[in-house]
Scaffold this motif. Structure first.
Motif, mmCIF file in Angstrom:
data_model
loop_
_atom_site.group_PDB
_atom_site.id
_atom_site.type_symbol
_atom_site.label_atom_id
_atom_site.label_comp_id
_atom_site.label_asym_id
_atom_site.label_seq_id
_atom_site.Cartn_x
_atom_site.Cartn_y
_atom_site.Cartn_z
ATOM 1 N N ALA A 181 43.021 42.053 44.143
ATOM 2 C CA ALA A 181 44.460 41.998 44.449
ATOM 3 C C ALA A 181 45.281 41.772 43.176
ATOM 4 N N GLN A 182 44.777 40.955 42.263
ATOM 5 C CA GLN A 182 45.480 40.714 41.002
ATOM 6 C C GLN A 182 45.461 41.939 40.102
ATOM 7 N N SER A 183 44.544 42.873 40.371
ATOM 8 C CA SER A 183 44.430 44.104 39.583
ATOM 9 C C SER A 183 45.170 45.254 40.250
ATOM 10 N N ASP A 184 46.131 44.947 41.097
ATOM 11 C CA ASP A 184 46.958 45.928 41.812
ATOM 12 C C ASP A 184 46.167 46.764 42.798
ATOM 13 N N GLY A 185 45.107 46.210 43.355
ATOM 14 C CA GLY A 185 44.314 46.904 44.361
ATOM 15 C C GLY A 185 44.436 46.223 45.708
ATOM 16 N N GLU A 186 44.220 46.988 46.767
ATOM 17 C CA GLU A 186 44.260 46.449 48.120
ATOM 18 C C GLU A 186 42.894 46.679 48.750
ATOM 19 N N VAL A 187 42.266 45.598 49.210
ATOM 20 C CA VAL A 187 40.947 45.696 49.828
ATOM 21 C C VAL A 187 41.127 46.167 51.268
ATOM 22 N N GLU A 242 37.884 44.951 33.926
ATOM 23 C CA GLU A 242 38.287 43.984 32.899
ATOM 24 C C GLU A 242 38.359 42.578 33.477
ATOM 25 N N LYS A 243 38.870 42.462 34.689
ATOM 26 C CA LYS A 243 39.036 41.159 35.322
ATOM 27 C C LYS A 243 37.676 40.520 35.647
ATOM 28 N N LEU A 244 36.721 41.333 36.115
ATOM 29 C CA LEU A 244 35.432 40.796 36.547
ATOM 30 C C LEU A 244 34.390 40.729 35.434
ATOM 31 N N ARG A 245 34.710 41.276 34.282
ATOM 32 C CA ARG A 245 33.760 41.292 33.164
ATOM 33 C C ARG A 245 33.343 39.881 32.758
ATOM 34 N N LEU A 246 34.227 38.923 32.846
ATOM 35 C CA LEU A 246 33.936 37.552 32.419
ATOM 36 C C LEU A 246 33.357 36.677 33.532
ATOM 37 N N GLU A 247 33.286 37.199 34.748
ATOM 38 C CA GLU A 247 32.736 36.439 35.871
ATOM 39 C C GLU A 247 31.212 36.362 35.728
ATOM 40 N N LYS A 248 30.670 35.160 35.657
ATOM 41 C CA LYS A 248 29.238 34.966 35.389
ATOM 42 C C LYS A 248 28.345 35.501 36.499
ATOM 43 N N LYS A 249 28.759 35.383 37.736
ATOM 44 C CA LYS A 249 27.925 35.799 38.866
ATOM 45 C C LYS A 249 27.901 37.318 39.064
#
Length: 97
Positions: free
Chosen positions: A33-39, A80-87
Motif C-alpha cells: 500500500a505504501q508503494s502505491d499498490g492495492e492488494v 525496493e521497499k521489501l529489499r531490506l525486510e529480513k524475512k
C-alpha cells in the motif's frame, strides 16, 4: 495514469522467531500500500522446497501470492521497499494483464 494488475509471489524465510507467516501478511500488505499498490487478493501457498537453494541450511520457504493493482512503477517500488525486510527471501512480480 493507467493501472495494471500484477501477480506477486513473495517467499518468506520460515526459520527463526522474527514473526510467523500470519504476522508477515499485514506487514507485506502495508508495504504494498505504501508503494502505491492495492492488494486485491492474498493466497498462502504453503511451504515448498527450492529447486536451487541459495543457502546451505535454507532449502525451503513459505510462498505467498498477492494479486495487486497499481501503476507501472509499483513493482519496482515494492521490490525496493521489501529489499531490506529480513524475512523476505525472494520476490517475483509479473504483469497479469
Amino acid at each position: 495514469m493507467k493501472t495494471r494488475n500484477y501477480s506477486a509471489t513473495i517467499v518468506i524465510d520460515p526459520r527463526g522467531n522474527e514473526g510467523s507467516t500470519s504476522e508477515m501478511i499485514p506487514k507485506l500488505t502495508e508495504a504494498i500500500a505504501q508503494s502505491d499498490g492495492e492488494v486485491l487478493k492474498i493466497q498462502e501457498l504453503g511451504q515448498h522446497d527450492f529447486a536451487y537453494p541459495t543457502k546451505k541450511n535454507f532449502t525451503r520457504g513459505t510462498f505467498l501470492q498477492f494479486d495487486i493493482s497499481g501503476s507501472s512503477e509499483t513493482p519496482q517500488k515494492i521490490k525496493e521497499k521489501l529489499r531490506l525486510e529480513k524475512k523476505v527471501d525472494r520476490i517475483l512480480i509479473e504483469c497479469s494483464n
